[in-house]
Design an enzyme around this catalytic site. Structure first.
Site, short mmCIF file in Angstrom:
data_model
loop_
_atom_site.label_atom_id
_atom_site.label_comp_id
_atom_site.label_asym_id
_atom_site.label_seq_id
_atom_site.Cartn_x
_atom_site.Cartn_y
_atom_site.Cartn_z
N HIS A 191 0.80 -1.22 0.00
CA HIS A 191 0.00 0.00 0.00
C HIS A 191 0.84 1.28 0.00
O HIS A 191 0.30 2.37 -0.09
CB HIS A 191 -0.93 0.03 1.21
C1 UD1 Z 1 -2.10 5.34 5.97
C2 UD1 Z 1 -0.79 5.76 6.66
C3 UD1 Z 1 0.24 4.66 6.48
C4 UD1 Z 1 -0.29 3.34 6.95
C5 UD1 Z 1 -1.57 3.03 6.20
C6 UD1 Z 1 -2.15 1.70 6.60
C7 UD1 Z 1 -0.28 8.16 6.63
C8 UD1 Z 1 0.62 9.19 6.05
N1 UD1 Z 1 -0.23 6.96 6.04
O1 UD1 Z 1 -1.84 5.28 4.58
O2 UD1 Z 1 1.38 4.98 7.25
O3 UD1 Z 1 0.66 2.32 6.71
O4 UD1 Z 1 -2.51 4.08 6.47
O5 UD1 Z 1 -3.28 1.34 5.90
O6 UD1 Z 1 -0.98 8.46 7.57
N2 UD1 Z 1 -8.97 4.98 1.56
C9 UD1 Z 1 -10.18 4.34 1.44
N3 UD1 Z 1 -10.82 3.97 2.59
C10 UD1 Z 1 -10.31 4.21 3.82
C11 UD1 Z 1 -9.08 4.89 3.92
C12 UD1 Z 1 -8.42 5.25 2.78
O7 UD1 Z 1 -10.68 4.10 0.35
O8 UD1 Z 1 -10.94 3.81 4.83
C13 UD1 Z 1 -8.26 5.36 0.31
C14 UD1 Z 1 -8.59 6.74 -0.15
O9 UD1 Z 1 -8.58 6.76 -1.53
C15 UD1 Z 1 -7.44 7.58 0.37
C16 UD1 Z 1 -6.30 6.60 0.25
O10 UD1 Z 1 -6.87 5.33 0.56
O11 UD1 Z 1 -7.24 8.74 -0.35
C17 UD1 Z 1 -5.18 6.87 1.20
O12 UD1 Z 1 -5.62 6.93 2.56
P1 UD1 Z 1 -4.73 7.71 3.64
O13 UD1 Z 1 -5.35 7.63 4.98
O14 UD1 Z 1 -4.40 9.07 3.14
O15 UD1 Z 1 -3.36 6.93 3.63
P2 UD1 Z 1 -3.02 5.38 3.53
O16 UD1 Z 1 -2.42 5.13 2.19
O17 UD1 Z 1 -4.17 4.53 3.94
#
Ligand code: UD1
Length: 371
Positions: free
Chosen positions: A208
């Site tokens: 991820h």
């Molecule tokens: C976040 C953490 C990362 C961790 C990861 C575990 C930061 C900088 N990154 O990354 O360290 O390893 O979580 O999973 O805080 N999204 C969904 N549903 C959700 C959450 C996210 O669809 O419930 C999608 C969205 O498109 C979003 C993208 O994932 O824009 C990224 O989510 P985000 O919370 O920004 O960061 P992660 O990549 O999940």
């Protein structure tokens, strides 16, 4: 009574906070815990499933922040968290790990003069292109109590000029959840549901990191390695929403469907995922926590990154850093699968990864609070 706001935001936070909140419940005369969920992760499979599996109480406050750019997300958490701190007036705010919610809540608390405890302090990849590295560096500067999972973390903090009085080596709290839930996970039918034959080898993959899944070339290289490993054994790939989105966005979905042995599935809950990887012959990942969990269970792990903030998993554990080059991944996987594993030999587990870290965290907070 020490009033503590325990912050969770994203998937890797839940298994670190659950044992702490449970221990605070047991020591109800000393601690008054609250749980605040920032809402950074909001999908049922990325959040609710973990509350159920880990027995984490429903959050007392849900900030509902959701996704956004780093600045937007961090700022939204800060804006929503400040009135909660002002209203609740906690003695301490406890943050875990290195996600955007961790830094945002630490910064709000420090500016309001509320003491901050950081669980999993001191880890460093020395790679500032990782958003988590920025979050770690800044959270550790702000926190009053730095609770470290391994001795290398203490060294990193001391080298950054942090006073030793602020640092406490307590061990790895994720392993508290792992040991506690291992028995319950046996009831999961995930292996049967995925059609994995009893006793047969399989591999598990998670990916991820933006550096791996937001770049079509890097993702293609990793997927081609997985297809080749799939010629030897089934490969199960529970994919993060970001990864699923990019696989279809880059047009890789049809290619993966053709790879007979590569099974792309939705993200799994804590117990199903534990049941799955605990029986795997090999795990390939870019996660931080999974490097630790495989070490605790003695399962060979290949980390698909150029560095790790968890060197103890390489020095004492089962982890190898192999990067993202397809040939290098396949060669390392072949070597790991060919190696004969001594039957019944207990895994080499780093010091204080013993299932009792939450109690030590509470002791450290109490001592600092009174001291
Ligand atoms: C976040 C953490 C990362 C961790 C990861 C575990 C930061 C900088 N990154 O990354 O360290 O390893 O979580 O999973 O805080 N999204 C969904 N549903 C959700 C959450 C996210 O669809 O419930 C999608 C969205 O498109 C979003 C993208 O994932 O824009 C990224 O989510 P985000 O919370 O920004 O960061 P992660 O990549 O999940």
């Amino acid at each position: 009574m020490i009033k503590v706001i325990n912050v969770v935001g994203a998937r890797p936070n839940f298994m670190k906070v659950a044992p702490v909140v449970e221990a605070m419940g047991r020591r109800g005369l000393e601690f008054a815990p609250l749980v605040v969920h920032t809402g950074q992760h909001y999908d049922a499979r990325m959040s609710d499933a973990f509350f159920q599996d880990l027995g984490l109480p429903h959050p007392d406050v849900h900030l509902g922040v959701g996704s956004g750019s780093h600045a937007q997300q961090t700022a939204a958490v800060m804006q929503a968290f400040e009135p909660v701190v002002l209203g609740e007036k906690p003695d301490w705010v406890l943050v875990v790990g290195d996600v955007n919610s961790t830094l945002a809540c630490a910064l709000v608390s420090a500016k309001l003069g509320v003491r901050v405890a950081h669980v999993e302090a001191g880890l460093r990849s020395r790679d500032r292109t990782m958003p988590e590295e920025i979050n770690r560096l800044l959270t550790d500067q702000l926190a009053d109590l730095l609770l470290t999972p391994s001795k290398d973390a203490d060294q990193n903090l001391l080298a950054e000029g942090i006073a030793s009085e602020r640092i406490r080596f307590v061990g790895n709290v994720m392993i508290d959840s792992l040991f506690k839930q291992l028995g319950r996970a046996q009831a999961s039918s995930v292996r049967e549901d995925l059609g994995l034959a009893a006793g047969a080898d399989y591999a598990v993959v998670t990916l991820h990191r933006p550096s791996n899944v937001d770049d079509a070339g890097v993702l293609a290289s990793i997927l081609s390695a997985l297809e080749r490993i799939g010629e030897r054994l089934p490969v199960v790939f529970p994919a993060h929403p970001r990864t699923l989105k990019n696989i279809s966005g880059f047009g890789f979905a049809a290619r993966l469907e053709r790879a007979r042995n590569l099974r792309l599935v939705e993200p799994l809950g804590y117990l199903d995922f534990l049941r799955l990887y605990s029986g795997a012959a090999l795990v390939l990942t870019d996660s931080g926590g999974i490097q630790e969990e495989t070490t605790a269970l003695g399962i060979p792990c290949l980390t698909l990154r150029e560095n790790t903030e968890r060197p103890v998993t390489v020095e004492l554990g089962t982890n190898q850093i192999v990067g993202t080059d397809a040939n290098r991944i396949v060669e390392a996987a072949t070597r790991a699968l060919d190696a004969t594993r001594p039957p019944g030999e207990p895994p080499r587990v780093p010091p204080l990864w013993d299932g009792h870290t939450a109690e030590r965290i509470l002791d450290a907070i109490k001592e600092k609070h009174e001291g």
